[in-house]
Design a protein around this motif. Structure first.
Motif, PDB file in Angstrom:
ATOM      1  N   LYS A 222       6.743 124.631  42.403  1.00 43.57           N
ATOM      2  CA  LYS A 222       6.390 123.806  43.565  1.00 43.57           C
ATOM      3  C   LYS A 222       6.262 122.332  43.171  1.00 43.57           C
ATOM      4  O   LYS A 222       5.714 121.997  42.123  1.00 43.57           O
ATOM      5  N   GLU A 226       3.800 119.646  47.483  1.00 46.59           N
ATOM      6  CA  GLU A 226       3.818 120.940  48.197  1.00 46.59           C
ATOM      7  C   GLU A 226       2.459 121.618  48.060  1.00 46.59           C
ATOM      8  O   GLU A 226       1.829 121.553  46.983  1.00 46.59           O
ATOM      9  N   GLY A 258      -1.735 120.171  48.944  1.00 46.99           N
ATOM     10  CA  GLY A 258      -0.533 119.633  48.296  1.00 46.99           C
ATOM     11  C   GLY A 258      -0.715 118.197  47.837  1.00 46.99           C
ATOM     12  O   GLY A 258       0.217 117.389  47.934  1.00 46.99           O
TER      13      GLY A 258
END
Ligand code: TYM
Length: 324
Positions: A222, A226, A258
């Motif tokens: 990720k 994110e 995130g």
């Protein structure tokens, strides 16, 4: 009053799993004046793997230094080296004669290596009964350990019950004590941290090594912005094991929203470990530079341990029909 006992195998510098799973909880239990404690370096167990005398000695020193660095107080605890108490191997022999061979083939310490059985020495096969002797020799009530050692404590209880059943009450039946949230500390690959898996994090090997180990913790891919799942992240899990609730919640919020990348989370974890264990790291270096002091403490502890060991062994020898 309870008698606490636990040991750490001297196969390398103790890692974060050893510290959080066993060393620190055992020292905390030893601090309670209602308890008596026996904490030691399992250097006979190490011989199943290490055949280099220099390495064996060095590992004994680093393991002793780690115990002392984490706050073991030798005025409250009997702190010793397993190999200084030869009574251990005698009791281990007696226990071997009371335990079925077949049961030992099921022990993880052997089973994990049984696909390369030609490389398994008899010492490794009998490993759990040497550990049982470690525990039973001191009439231990409670054995603080990580989850991986529970089977060994079960074997200890089993062999003690068998001997008691056949020879009359002789040995104290101990209990394992596992710290719930620290029973399996994950390593850099997310699996149980273990010296043999080479996935360790160690605060005692220098800042650079620690940072390198933490930077190599496996994560998913990720991106920085994110949202991330804290519960399935080894970095977050390790952070939760060492930080206070406020800091844990703060990082959790950043993961979910995130607003933090894994690189920064890893930096936070490194900083947190270095801060939390600063005193222990300094003390570790102190003891590594004062080897005679460590040696002297071990010799004093071993002398106390042998006295207790002789008493138990005398009791066992008498029950078995040997001179006590
Ligand atoms: P050893 O040297 O592998 O590990 C020492 C202690 O650290 C715990 N531990 C962990 N706890 C949580 N998470 C982890 N990733 C982790 N890795 C290790 C272990 O459970 C253990 O409590 N056979 C033993 C040494 C021993 C012993 C004894 C222990 C010999 N005789 C008598 C207790 C009583 C061993 O190899 O542990």
């Amino acid at each position: 009053m309870a008698r606490i006992l636990t040991g750490v195998q001297s196969t390398g510098i103790p890692h974060l799993g050893n510290m959080l799973g066993a060393i620190i909880p055992a020292i905390q239990m030893a601090e309670n004046s209602n308890n008596e404690s026996y904490l030691f370096i399992a250097d006979l167990h190490s011989l199943t793997q290490i055949k280099d005398p220099k390495e064996l000695k060095y590992n004994t020193l680093t393991t002793a230094a780690a115990w002392l660095a984490c706050g073991l107080d030798t005025s409250k605890t009997v702190f010793y080296r397993q190999s200084d108490v030869c009574q251990t191997t005698e009791l281990s022999w007696y226990l071997q004669c009371f335990f079925p061979y077949q049961r030992l083939t099921l022990a993880h310490s052997f089973k994990d290596k049984s696909n390369t059985v030609e490389q398994v020495n008899s010492g490794l096969f009998n490993y759990p009964l040497l550990m049982a002797a470690d525990i039973l020799l001191y009439d231990a009530d409670i054995v603080p350990v990580g989850k991986d050692q529970i089977q060994h404590i079960e074997i200890t209880r089993d062999v003690a019950n068998r001997l008691n059943h056949q020879m009359g009450s002789t040995l104290i039946i101990p209990e394992a004590r596992v710290v719930k949230d620290k029973q399996i500390v994950p390593g850099i690959d997310g699996q149980k941290m273990s010296k043999s898996k080479k996935n360790i994090i160690s605060v005692f090997e220098g800042t650079k090594t620690l940072q390198k180990q933490i930077m190599s913790i496996k994560t998913d891919s990720k991106g920085v912005n994110e949202p991330k799942d804290p519960d399935n992240c080894t970095v977050f899990n390790l952070y939760s094991l060492v930080e206070n609730q406020k800091e844990i919640e703060a990082l959790k919020t950043q993961y979910i929203s995130g607003s933090i990348g894994y690189g920064d989370a890893k930096k936070l974890l490194s900083q947190s470990l270095l801060k939390k264990f600063r005193k222990q790291i300094n003390r570790f270096h102190y003891f590594m530079n004062h080897q005679e002091e460590v040696e002297s403490l071990l010799q004093q502890g071993s002398s106390k341990a042998r006295k207790v060991a002789n008493k138990t062994l005398g009791r066992v020898r008498q029950k078995l029909g040997y001179s006590s």
